[in-house]
Write a protein that holds these residues in place. Structure first.
Motif, PDB file in Angstrom:
ATOM      1  N   LEU A  86       0.845  -1.199   0.000  1.00 46.97           N
ATOM      2  CA  LEU A  86       0.000   0.000   0.000  1.00 46.97           C
ATOM      3  C   LEU A  86       0.875   1.242   0.000  1.00 46.97           C
ATOM      4  N   PHE A 287      -3.211   3.622  -3.769  1.00 52.81           N
ATOM      5  CA  PHE A 287      -4.437   2.859  -4.016  1.00 52.81           C
ATOM      6  C   PHE A 287      -4.742   2.806  -5.507  1.00 52.81           C
ATOM      7  N   LEU A 290      -2.656   0.178  -6.995  1.00 53.57           N
ATOM      8  CA  LEU A 290      -3.105  -1.156  -6.594  1.00 53.57           C
ATOM      9  C   LEU A 290      -4.356  -1.552  -7.379  1.00 53.57           C
ATOM     10  N   PHE A 291      -5.256  -0.597  -7.552  1.00 53.52           N
ATOM     11  CA  PHE A 291      -6.494  -0.877  -8.290  1.00 53.52           C
ATOM     12  C   PHE A 291      -6.206  -1.217  -9.746  1.00 53.52           C
ATOM     13  N   ILE A 294      -5.145  -4.763  -9.779  1.00 57.47           N
ATOM     14  CA  ILE A 294      -6.215  -5.742  -9.531  1.00 57.47           C
ATOM     15  C   ILE A 294      -7.158  -5.791 -10.729  1.00 57.47           C
ATOM     16  N   LEU A 298      -3.768  -9.361 -11.832  1.00 54.15           N
ATOM     17  CA  LEU A 298      -2.611  -9.673 -10.998  1.00 54.15           C
ATOM     18  C   LEU A 298      -1.753 -10.680 -11.742  1.00 54.15           C
ATOM     19  N   PHE A 339     -15.639   6.653  -7.641  1.00 58.51           N
ATOM     20  CA  PHE A 339     -15.429   5.813  -6.451  1.00 58.51           C
ATOM     21  C   PHE A 339     -16.305   4.572  -6.524  1.00 58.51           C
ATOM     22  N   GLY A 343     -14.918   0.795  -7.080  1.00 56.80           N
ATOM     23  CA  GLY A 343     -15.097  -0.150  -5.982  1.00 56.80           C
ATOM     24  C   GLY A 343     -15.919  -1.354  -6.407  1.00 56.80           C
ATOM     25  N   SER A 344     -17.016  -1.101  -7.123  1.00 56.64           N
ATOM     26  CA  SER A 344     -17.871  -2.212  -7.540  1.00 56.64           C
ATOM     27  C   SER A 344     -17.107  -3.149  -8.465  1.00 56.64           C
ATOM     28  N   ILE A 346     -13.904  -3.648  -8.605  1.00 57.95           N
ATOM     29  CA  ILE A 346     -12.928  -4.432  -7.836  1.00 57.95           C
ATOM     30  C   ILE A 346     -13.622  -5.643  -7.227  1.00 57.95           C
ATOM     31  N   CYS A 347     -14.745  -5.390  -6.557  1.00 55.38           N
ATOM     32  CA  CYS A 347     -15.457  -6.495  -5.915  1.00 55.38           C
ATOM     33  C   CYS A 347     -15.888  -7.510  -6.961  1.00 55.38           C
ATOM     34  N   LEU A 350     -12.958  -9.528  -8.257  1.00 53.30           N
ATOM     35  CA  LEU A 350     -12.437 -10.467  -7.270  1.00 53.30           C
ATOM     36  C   LEU A 350     -13.344 -11.691  -7.178  1.00 53.30           C
TER      37      LEU A 350
END
Lengths: 375, 266, 309
Positions: A86, A287, A290-291, A294, A298, A339, A343-344, A346-347, A350
């Motif tokens: 991070l 961040f 990192l995003f 992801i 990866l 945002f 965020g959505s 990323i989820c 994953l």
């Protein structure tokens, strides 16, 4: 049947182990490089759409290239070696400020020895690479705890790096050459007598850096060292029992990753920003990187590019599309939407596709290979 | 190379000897006072009921656990406290009870990691790849391809190992250990969870490894038929202690062993 | 005596601020104990709870409701929002990720953080909203012991009291209730807990709800201290070192960690700050946590992990 590898027989291991074993991939790569190195400069020189103004170069392509480079660095550490970070923003900052110091001349008083250590301003290329080296050095220092600390605990160690260096570059005036405002201006971009000034020159400079480092990264991750990194990521205990030294594997990952991130930081400061403040490398930047990794994928160099492109284009799309549709939304709402969408996504990724866009891309290729037949 | 016969092993040179090994975790004794040796070229089985300390014993030999007491002699030298990768560098390879492959990598890459210790080219050379590093990669690829041929896993060469069926994963794991060209190969339940056919294949591989690579093998296995057929000598552990040691036939008739497996009437 | 009085004042101020860190850290511990998830979104949940509370409170007061009735309704409204959040997170983020490894879940909560932050500000606004639930004036204490006494903020005392009540309540919840035991089983092993018939999705909803309510409590105190604003989310980051020191699974540990960090950074700022430049508070907690990790990789109160192959 567009993407068919049938009939492409390999007769040597060298061909089988090539960077892009499939002919179509190689052709595509050469085309991309051709467009990037020749096509875009020609369009730009003749001011042909969409390169009529240098907006596209300056506001999209340049940050894309530099952040993709940084994302490659982060991907080596997080995606290939499995060490979460991070603190990438801090390593960009270290690259930027070290390059700045080397580029403007280092003078370090040693009162107890009775003399000053001073280095005259170094040529631009060396400054940038030395910036990367300093980042690599600090990266190794902060990587040492990773030998004993795993997972989330390591995330805290990298956060420590982030906050500590945020503070250092704000408070220690030596790094900013005692400018009263704390913001600094990049020295002139002189590459062995060649002055990089125009947007297209800056773009090409970034492109060269990114191309070279992308190839180096690709070579590393497919070779012996890359296998060691991935082995540590997937099953560290088994890796050690295979004779892989965790110390060597993890610290090389930290070093290579921080070096690339540091160089990207120097480019970001010198070429994209021109003048900057410590805030340019805050935790938000960490961040963001990192995003990118992801979302892009990866453990994929291509994914680093895809992720960088997506994260950069998303806010522009969210800003432009509603306008085009006649639904004006405020700048604030756009930033909130960014945002939510990020965020959505990323989820979602994953849950559905942990290897990001890059994996979607290879799945698509797999389908194309058989097209138009389902099996 | 020819495998040594039973008579030769009985008098053969000792490759590894553990003496009076004790190991405990926070008051729980995993091993107490265990001694045995492994001779060059033999298949040495370690058997015992669940929780007897077999895997802990392999972990000690591997350098993964450090015994509280005792001495390990390997290649006639007393071994100091060492890290797992040092044990690997000295020629000890290992497969695992629960498959411990690198799940995100292909079969080929998994086996190639076994060559890590043999690869010498530095980081700079790897960055450029073309030239020295490529030559080295190809040399080792050729070696790995021979192992792939031997284990009959050509068809899954490029498949990610995470998606392979269990039996094949076990085989890839054996391949990864063989790629290290070990002097001592530790196999932790190589046949657990396999069907008869897969077991037969695995037995064949183990015997070939022993015979044609002249590798010394320590084997943990629950299938008594396999143990009796494959091994030259057997050591039996129960509750962290050695209760028997000898040829398969000797061990089979040992009263303590029968009691440990079937329980004692009280 | 003056120097000692000063030191005590700094120490006490630090300890009381530490209780506030503990309030946030508690939410983390709850979720980690119950699901093995390191919930990065806890700070965002504090922001969401605070915004829901302050905005509905302002609205009701403007409509002419008596203040205390407005406060009660606003608290209920914020609690309902937190319940909704808990449900959404369980249903759409964590539910599909059952049995994944810790790092994946952690990254998923980073994603959830961004969703919550974006949605909260979009729904309730993104300005700075002052909240006045507790008295914030300073009082002098121990005037008999030290000349001039010690300056203490009443809000900090409130915070400490609330933290103490929460910790006691949560300890009882985990140790003595059936749900508490089920929570601990789930944290140990998702699949095993499911196989003995523990309804994992219900348990997770409950725990995220409790964590949301803890976030609401934290928001009342922090919101009064700093006003409700975006920077409150950085609390989540401050809670990380607290957890490293206190351990991820210990409720009392969260309090002790909070106190150590609170006191440590205030003392460092007061005594080290003048020499190396102010603003140490910004990084002190993280570097302290890093040093702790170097000595004890499992954290101060964590159990030693025996690795197996």
């Amino acid at each position: 049947m567009l993407y068919r590898e049938v009939g492409q027989f390999k007769t040597t291991y060298a061909a089988d182990m090539a960077m892009f074993p499939i002919r179509q991939d190689r052709v595509a790569l050469w085309l991309v490089l051709l467009v990037a190195f020749v096509g875009i400069p020609m369009l730009s020189a003749n001011q042909i759409w969409p390169f009529g103004s240098d907006y596209l170069l300056r506001a999209i392509l340049m940050p894309f290239l530099i952040l993709a480079l940084a994302a490659i660095g982060v991907n080596i550490l997080v995606g290939y070696c499995g060490q979460i970070s991070l603190g990438s923003g801090a390593f960009m900052a270290i690259g930027a400020y070290s390059a700045y110091k080397f580029g403007t001349g280092v003078s370090f008083p040693l009162p107890f020895a009775g003399f000053d250590v001073s280095i005259p301003p170094l040529p631009m290329l060396f400054s940038i690479l030395l910036g990367g080296l300093m980042a690599a050095f600090v990266g190794i220092l902060f990587g040492i705890p990773s030998l004993r600390i795993k997972g989330l605990y390591l995330a805290v160690a990298t956060l420590a790096a982030q906050f500590f260096f945020d503070w250092v570059f704000i408070r220690v005036k030596w790094f900013t050459n005692y400018t009263p405002s704390g913001s600094v201006n990049a020295p002139e971009l002189n590459f062995f007598g060649f002055l990089v000034n125009s947007s297209i020159e800056k773009y090409l400079l970034c492109l060269i850096f990114v191309t070279v480092f992308a190839f180096i990264a690709k070579n590393l991750v497919r070779g012996n060292l890359g296998r060691q990194w991935r082995a540590i990521r997937d099953m560290d205990i088994a890796a050690e029992l295979m004779g892989i030294r965790p110390l060597y594997a993890k610290l090389t990952a930290f070093a290579v990753s921080s070096f690339i991130v540091g160089v990207a930081g120097a480019l970001w400061a010198f070429i994209y920003l021109g003048s900057w403040e410590p805030l340019a490398f805050s935790i938000d930047r960490s961040f963001q990187l990192l995003f990118m990794v992801i979302i892009g994928g990866l453990g994929s160099i291509l994914g680093s590019f895809l992720g960088a492109a997506f994260i950069l284009i998303l806010p522009i799309m969210l800003d432009q599309v509603p306008h085009a549709l006649g639904v004006p939304i405020s700048v604030e709402t756009v930033s909130h939407l960014v945002f939510i969408v990020t965020g959505s996504l990323i989820c979602y990724l994953l849950i559905v596709e942990p290897h990001g866009f890059a994996q979607l891309w290879s799945t698509a290729k797999e389908k194309l290979r058989l097209w138009p037949y389902p099996y | 190379m020819r495998a040594p016969s039973g008579g030769e092993i009985a008098s053969g040179e000792v490759l590894l000897a553990v003496e009076n090994i004790s190991l405990s975790f926070g008051g729980i004794k995993a091993l107490s006072n265990v001694s045995f040796d492994i001779r060059k070229g033999e298949v040495r089985a370690i058997i015992g009921p669940n929780g007897a300390g077999k895997t802990s014993m392999l972990n000690v030999v591997n350098g993964f656990y450090h015994p509280d007491e005792g001495r390990i002699t390997y290649r006639r030298q007393t071994r100091h406290r060492m890290k797992p990768y040092e044990a690997a560098a000295s020629g000890i390879a290992r497969t695992f009870q629960n498959v411990a492959l690198f799940k995100g990598m292909s079969t080929l890459d998994n086996i190639m990691t076994g060559r890590t210790l043999k690869m010498r080219k530095g980081v700079l050379s790897q960055m450029i790849y073309w030239g020295a590093s490529q030559k080295e990669e190809i040399e080792h690829r050729e070696f790995v391809e021979r192992i792939i041929d031997f284990l009959e896993i050509e068809h899954i060469r490029k498949a990610p190992v995470g998606k392979l069926p269990y039996g094949l994963q076990k085989r890839v794991e054996l391949g990864r250990a063989l790629a290290m060209e070990p002097e001592l190969l530790l196999l932790d339940e190589p046949m657990a969870g396999m069907n008869l056919e897969e077991k037969l294949d695995m037995c064949r591989f183990i015997l070939t490894v022993k015979d044609s690579f002249n590798t010394t093998i320590a084997l943990i296995e629950h299938d008594m038929g396999v143990v009796m057929d494959l091994s030259d000598r057997v050591v039996v552990l129960d509750h962290g202690q050695k209760i028997a040691d000898g040829t398969p036939a000797e061990v089979q008739g040992n009263k303590a062993v029968i009691d440990a497996y079937l329980g004692v009437a009280h | 005596m003056i120097a000692f009085g000063q030191f005590t004042e700094v120490l006490l101020g630090g300890l009381l601020a530490g209780f506030l860190y503990s309030l946030v850290a508690l939410g983390f511990v709850l979720i980690f104990k119950a699901s093995g998830v390191f919930n990065f979104a806890q700070g965002a949940m504090v922001l969401l709870a605070g915004l829901a509370l302050v905005r509905s409170l302002d609205f009701l007061v403007a409509k002419g409701f008596p203040y205390w009735i407005a406060v009660v309704i606003a608290l209920l409204f914020a609690a309902a929002i937190m319940a909704l959040t808990a449900w959404v997170i369980e249903r759409f983020v964590l539910g599909p990720l059952v049995n994944q490894d810790g790092l994946t879940l952690f990254m998923a909560t980073i994603g959830a953080t961004f969703i919550i932050e974006g949605a909260a500000q979009m729904a309730f606004g993104s300005d700075v909203y002052p909240l006045r639930l507790f008295p914030t004036d300073a009082i002098f204490m121990f005037e008999n012991t030290f000349p001039g006494g010690i300056l203490v903020n009443k809000l900090d005392l409130w915070g400490a009291a609330i933290a103490a009540v929460l910790v006691a309540g949560l300890a009882v919840f985990f140790q003595y209730t059936k749900t508490g035991r089920a929570l601990r089983a789930v944290a140990d092993d998702h699949a095993a807990a499911q196989s003995v018939g523990i309804p994992i999705s219900w348990i997770w909803f409950v725990v995220w709800l409790v964590a949301g309510l803890v976030a609401l409590v934290a928001a009342t105190v922090w919101g009064t201290k700093l006003s409700v604003q975006f920077s409150i989310t950085f609390l989540a980051l401050k809670a990380l070192p607290v957890l490293i020191i206190g351990g991820f699974t210990s409720v009392p540990g969260a309090v002790i960690g909070g106190l150590l960090i609170g006191a440590g950074e205030k003392i460092a700022e007061a005594y080290l700050g003048p020499y190396i430049g102010g603003g140490i508070e910004y990084w002190f907690a993280y570097v302290l946590a890093l040093l702790v990790l170097l000595v004890r990789p499992q954290g101060m109160f964590g159990e030693r992990i025996i690795e197996r192959v």
